[in-house]
Design a protein around this motif. Structure first.
Motif, PDB file in Angstrom:
ATOM      1  N   LEU A 420      72.798  26.140  38.682  1.00  0.00           N
ATOM      2  CA  LEU A 420      71.893  27.039  37.968  1.00  0.00           C
ATOM      3  C   LEU A 420      70.515  26.424  37.748  1.00  0.00           C
ATOM      4  O   LEU A 420      69.517  27.132  37.714  1.00  0.00           O
ATOM      5  CB  LEU A 420      72.520  27.416  36.619  1.00  0.00           C
ATOM      6  N   TRP A 421      70.450  25.100  37.609  1.00  0.00           N
ATOM      7  CA  TRP A 421      69.190  24.466  37.237  1.00  0.00           C
ATOM      8  C   TRP A 421      69.045  23.148  37.999  1.00  0.00           C
ATOM      9  O   TRP A 421      68.929  22.086  37.418  1.00  0.00           O
ATOM     10  CB  TRP A 421      69.147  24.228  35.719  1.00  0.00           C
ATOM     11  N   GLN A 422      69.077  23.261  39.325  1.00  0.00           N
ATOM     12  CA  GLN A 422      68.973  22.075  40.151  1.00  0.00           C
ATOM     13  C   GLN A 422      67.532  21.579  40.236  1.00  0.00           C
ATOM     14  O   GLN A 422      66.589  22.343  40.074  1.00  0.00           O
ATOM     15  CB  GLN A 422      69.504  22.361  41.554  1.00  0.00           C
ATOM     16  N   HIS A 423      67.379  20.311  40.529  1.00  0.00           N
ATOM     17  CA  HIS A 423      66.054  19.739  40.701  1.00  0.00           C
ATOM     18  C   HIS A 423      65.402  20.286  41.968  1.00  0.00           C
ATOM     19  O   HIS A 423      66.086  20.584  42.961  1.00  0.00           O
ATOM     20  CB  HIS A 423      66.143  18.214  40.810  1.00  0.00           C
ATOM     21  N   PRO A 424      64.086  20.387  41.998  1.00  0.00           N
ATOM     22  CA  PRO A 424      63.389  20.748  43.243  1.00  0.00           C
ATOM     23  C   PRO A 424      63.505  19.610  44.258  1.00  0.00           C
ATOM     24  O   PRO A 424      63.918  18.492  43.919  1.00  0.00           O
ATOM     25  CB  PRO A 424      61.948  20.974  42.786  1.00  0.00           C
ATOM     26  N   PRO A 425      63.120  19.880  45.527  1.00  0.00           N
ATOM     27  CA  PRO A 425      63.433  18.931  46.608  1.00  0.00           C
ATOM     28  C   PRO A 425      62.940  17.505  46.397  1.00  0.00           C
ATOM     29  O   PRO A 425      63.681  16.555  46.666  1.00  0.00           O
ATOM     30  CB  PRO A 425      62.775  19.577  47.831  1.00  0.00           C
ATOM     31  N   LYS A 426      61.727  17.310  45.927  1.00  0.00           N
ATOM     32  CA  LYS A 426      61.225  15.937  45.774  1.00  0.00           C
ATOM     33  C   LYS A 426      62.029  15.179  44.723  1.00  0.00           C
ATOM     34  O   LYS A 426      62.428  14.025  44.938  1.00  0.00           O
ATOM     35  CB  LYS A 426      59.741  15.935  45.424  1.00  0.00           C
ATOM     36  N   ALA A 427      62.290  15.829  43.593  1.00  0.00           N
ATOM     37  CA  ALA A 427      63.075  15.177  42.546  1.00  0.00           C
ATOM     38  C   ALA A 427      64.499  14.913  43.010  1.00  0.00           C
ATOM     39  O   ALA A 427      65.089  13.879  42.681  1.00  0.00           O
ATOM     40  CB  ALA A 427      63.075  16.043  41.283  1.00  0.00           C
ATOM     41  N   GLN A 428      65.077  15.840  43.776  1.00  0.00           N
ATOM     42  CA  GLN A 428      66.405  15.596  44.332  1.00  0.00           C
ATOM     43  C   GLN A 428      66.395  14.389  45.255  1.00  0.00           C
ATOM     44  O   GLN A 428      67.271  13.525  45.192  1.00  0.00           O
ATOM     45  CB  GLN A 428      66.892  16.821  45.115  1.00  0.00           C
ATOM     46  N   GLY A 429      65.390  14.341  46.127  1.00  0.00           N
ATOM     47  CA  GLY A 429      65.302  13.238  47.067  1.00  0.00           C
ATOM     48  C   GLY A 429      65.219  11.897  46.366  1.00  0.00           C
ATOM     49  O   GLY A 429      65.881  10.922  46.762  1.00  0.00           O
ATOM     50  N   GLU A 430      64.407  11.821  45.323  1.00  0.00           N
ATOM     51  CA  GLU A 430      64.276  10.570  44.574  1.00  0.00           C
ATOM     52  C   GLU A 430      65.611  10.150  43.959  1.00  0.00           C
ATOM     53  O   GLU A 430      65.967   8.963  43.949  1.00  0.00           O
ATOM     54  CB  GLU A 430      63.208  10.735  43.500  1.00  0.00           C
ATOM     55  N   ARG A 431      66.374  11.115  43.464  1.00  0.00           N
ATOM     56  CA  ARG A 431      67.651  10.802  42.837  1.00  0.00           C
ATOM     57  C   ARG A 431      68.717  10.445  43.871  1.00  0.00           C
ATOM     58  O   ARG A 431      69.566   9.576  43.620  1.00  0.00           O
ATOM     59  CB  ARG A 431      68.085  11.968  41.942  1.00  0.00           C
ATOM     60  N   TYR A 432      68.696  11.108  45.036  1.00  0.00           N
ATOM     61  CA  TYR A 432      69.615  10.711  46.098  1.00  0.00           C
ATOM     62  C   TYR A 432      69.326   9.276  46.539  1.00  0.00           C
ATOM     63  O   TYR A 432      70.239   8.483  46.778  1.00  0.00           O
ATOM     64  CB  TYR A 432      69.491  11.656  47.295  1.00  0.00           C
ATOM     65  N   ALA A 433      68.045   8.934  46.664  1.00  0.00           N
ATOM     66  CA  ALA A 433      67.676   7.581  47.060  1.00  0.00           C
ATOM     67  C   ALA A 433      68.166   6.571  46.024  1.00  0.00           C
ATOM     68  O   ALA A 433      68.720   5.506  46.372  1.00  0.00           O
ATOM     69  CB  ALA A 433      66.162   7.480  47.242  1.00  0.00           C
ATOM     70  N   LYS A 434      67.989   6.897  44.755  1.00  0.00           N
ATOM     71  CA  LYS A 434      68.440   6.002  43.688  1.00  0.00           C
ATOM     72  C   LYS A 434      69.951   5.830  43.736  1.00  0.00           C
ATOM     73  O   LYS A 434      70.480   4.706  43.604  1.00  0.00           O
ATOM     74  CB  LYS A 434      67.998   6.552  42.333  1.00  0.00           C
ATOM     75  N   ALA A 462      68.678  12.799  55.510  1.00  0.00           N
ATOM     76  CA  ALA A 462      67.370  12.339  55.989  1.00  0.00           C
ATOM     77  C   ALA A 462      66.245  13.125  55.329  1.00  0.00           C
ATOM     78  O   ALA A 462      65.170  12.570  55.040  1.00  0.00           O
ATOM     79  CB  ALA A 462      67.295  12.460  57.503  1.00  0.00           C
ATOM     80  N   SER A 463      66.467  14.418  55.071  1.00  0.00           N
ATOM     81  CA  SER A 463      65.449  15.216  54.382  1.00  0.00           C
ATOM     82  C   SER A 463      65.245  14.714  52.959  1.00  0.00           C
ATOM     83  O   SER A 463      64.110  14.635  52.472  1.00  0.00           O
ATOM     84  CB  SER A 463      65.850  16.695  54.379  1.00  0.00           C
ATOM     85  N   HIS A 464      66.328  14.374  52.270  1.00  0.00           N
ATOM     86  CA  HIS A 464      66.185  13.799  50.933  1.00  0.00           C
ATOM     87  C   HIS A 464      65.367  12.506  50.986  1.00  0.00           C
ATOM     88  O   HIS A 464      64.538  12.248  50.109  1.00  0.00           O
ATOM     89  CB  HIS A 464      67.564  13.510  50.333  1.00  0.00           C
TER      90      HIS A 464
END
Length: 632
Positions: A420-434, A462-464
């Motif tokens: 319902l309230w997922q992070h937008p792509p850039k924030a998701q990518g940063e968290r996947y990297a972490k 790779a997109s993340h």
């Protein structure tokens, strides 16, 4: 129905797999030895199309020579193209002036769409004048060279997509339309939907259209092989002349230049406003874009309103009931005709059935708790439709059409509160990297999935990584490689184009967008539509504290409009009551268009505070036609 091979192409070092995207078995499909479509696509050829068209400045706007690799000696698909898409590309590359039946001719293979020419008592009725005026003019010249210098006596737009009206200035003079000499016929609500799609959302749609049609991708076995619906889109001048005659009901008959047309309204199918027509004396049926030689889109990847699969199927059944027995040929605004009443019936029935099946089965599974993305993975296609060339997904796909049906009924949310309230792509990518231990580790995990042949998850990881660190060269190159392999395995041309253009932009950056749709159509807009176009440019937060009222008195139409800026929204309506405007302008529509373009009041009669114009333009935003898609 298969759309691609998950493991990509043989040139990528991975053999074609027997699994399609979506996890379903990639069945062989119809026999590649079946040549019926090629025979039909070549039938009635009168003259080949010009291979090269330029504009007044000598710029190339159409070049069929770039697709010569699809023609003679190209029966076998290269390893970088799905065999079914290669076949479709070869079919759409067959070009020229063709006779459909006596008195009905088509220009095919000179643009994304077909232009149909129907001979009347004194001239010729033009149906769907291609995308751009230079190519439409060249097509009309080819017709006249072989059929005589007949004047255009009417124009028909079957629906409000630009490939069916954009070239109108190449076939008719606007003065002849304005004078009533040449009617322009279209389904009711044509202008409303032409504007909502091509102007209001035009910038975003055109940017996505750069992926969809792959304007910036070189034609060739490793690049562009068509769009599935046609070989390519021309790149000349676009325009629009508003219709002067509306078709409002099924069964409506109109005689144009002595030719009797019987129309069938099909709103909400391939376009919100669309129509088929029948020519009784010539036993010829035109299905516009409602029945072509491909599964179409219920939600096009470039963006549009979700289409109604249920009504699409029902209108096709109505087409069969109304016209099939009285037709010897069916032709459309894309692809090639089919001759013979029983073959027409079979073709239309297959098209009818695929949309009904996708609609009904999606709702059946939805009501058992499956989400759109799950249904797209699980739903099998009936063998009879799997084996029909015309229902395979060269342009639309089973996968994204199922998701479109789900979206039409249920919207974007799948009901899972975690979504319902997922992070937008850039924030998701940063968290996947972490979570993975850094961008380098994330890239390594993506590479391992790619090596295993799981290109879909490799692309996601790779997109993340790219969104977490858009300057990470290895992440961008890995994603580009994965997208290229996905593209080379795709049966659907628009999927292929999205994958390959995404890969190119990762490597080369964002190119300039090809066409500015809104500007090309501006002169055809009503006053209300012009004000709508201003309203969607208001920067809401910047305009929160601004308030103003502007009245417009139109000298050429007698209309009266009021626009007021309130709480960051530009509200406008006609026939306002009372006075009190900060500024009142008396002007023509042409002057209004100039004012909205330049902010210049020269020659415009006005009363009140002229600073209103400056205050309004100060809070207007400019669209960004070249925004990033595969990078932040």
């Amino acid at each position: 129905m298969a759309h691609g091979t998950e493991a990509g192409s043989r040139t990528a070092g991975v053999p074609r797999q027997t699994r399609a995207e979506g996890g379903r078995a990639d069945t062989a499909g119809p026999s590649l030895d079946d040549t019926t479509d090629f025979e039909n696509a070549r039938r009635g050829l009168i003259a080949p199309a010009p291979q090269h068209v330029t504009d007044a400045d000598g710029k190339t706007v159409w070049d069929l020579r770039a697709f010569s690799f699809l023609l003679d000696g190209a029966e076998t698909a290269p390893p970088t193209v799905h065999p079914h898409l290669w076949r479709q590309g070869r079919l759409t590359a067959i070009s020229g002036l063709f006779e459909v039946v006596e008195g009905v001719y088509q220009i095919r293979g000179m643009d994304l769409s077909n232009m149909t020419l129907i001979e009347g008592d004194t001239g010729v009725v033009v149906v769907d004048p291609l995308v751009t005026e230079e190519v439409a003019a060249a097509g009309l010249a080819l017709y006249r060279e072989h059929r005589g210098d007949r004047p255009v006596t009417a124009v028909i737009y079957t629906h409000p997509h630009m490939d069916h009206f954009g070239g109108v200035f190449g076939v008719v003079d606007e003065a002849d339309v304005t004078s009533g000499k040449v009617p322009i016929v279209a389904p009711e609500h044509f202008m409303e939907h032409a504007v909502s799609e091509n102007v209001y959302a035009g910038t975003a749609m055109m940017r996505r259209g750069m992926f969809f049609a792959a304007f910036d991708l070189d034609p060739g076995p490793e690049g562009r092989v068509g769009v599935g619906l046609g070989i390519a889109t021309s790149e000349g001048g676009l325009g629009l002349i508003p219709p002067t005659m509306e078709i409002t009901r099924t069964g409506q008959e109109e005689t144009l230049d002595g030719v009797r047309f019987v129309f069938q309204m099909t709103p909400g199918t391939e376009a919100p406003a669309e129509m088929n027509f029948h020519l009784p004396e010539r036993r010829a049926l035109c299905t516009a874009e409602n029945a072509c030689h491909t599964l179409h889109n219920l939600l096009t990847l470039r963006g549009a309103q979700v289409r109604d699969a249920r009504m699409w199927s029902r209108y096709l059944n109505e087409t069969i009931e109304l016209f099939c027995d009285d037709s010897d040929v069916v032709f459309a605004s894309h692809h090639w005709p089919i001759w013979g009443t029983e073959d027409i019936r079979g073709f239309l029935a297959e098209q009818r059935d695929i949309y009904a099946y996708l609609h009904d089965q999606t709702l059946r599974m939805m009501n058992k708790g499956s989400t759109g993305i799950e249904i797209a993975e699980e739903l099998p296609v009936p063998p009879g439709l799997e084996q029909a060339w015309s229902t395979r997904g060269y342009y639309g796909s089973i996968s994204h059409n199922i998701k479109a049906v789900y979206q039409r009924y249920m919207g974007w949310f799948d009901g899972n509160p975690a979504h319902l309230w997922q992070h937008p792509p850039k924030a998701q990518g940063e968290r996947y990297a972490k979570a993975m231990g850094g961008v380098d580790a994330l890239v390594d995990r993506a590479r391992s999935f790619a090596d295993e042949g799981d290109l879909r998850f490799a692309a996601e990881l790779a997109s993340h990584a790219v969104f977490a660190d858009p300057d990470h060269a290895d992440a961008k190159e890995l994603l580009a490689q994965v997208l290229t392999r996905l593209g080379h395995g795709a049966e659907c041309a628009t999927w292929r184009n999205f994958f390959l253009v995404g890969a190119k932009e990762l490597r080369d950056g964002v190119p300039p967008t090809a066409v500015a749709l809104a500007e090309s159509m501006a002169s055809a807009l009503s006053v209300t539509q012009m004000l709508d176009s201003v309203a969607i440019r208001v920067d809401g937060p910047r305009a929160w504290k601004e308030a103003l009222t502007l009245d417009l008195h139109m000298t050429d139409s007698g209309e009266h409009h009021r626009a007021l800026l309130s709480n960051g929204a530009l509200i406008h309506y006609s026939d306002p009551k009372g006075g009190g405007a900060d500024l009142t302008l008396t002007l023509s529509k042409k002057q209004l268009l100039g004012l909205l373009t330049t902010g210049d009041l020269d020659g415009v009669e006005h009363e009140g505070d002229t600073g209103v114009i400056r205050r309004l333009t100060a809070v207007l935003d400019e669209a960004e036609p070249d925004f990033a898609i595969v990078t932040p």
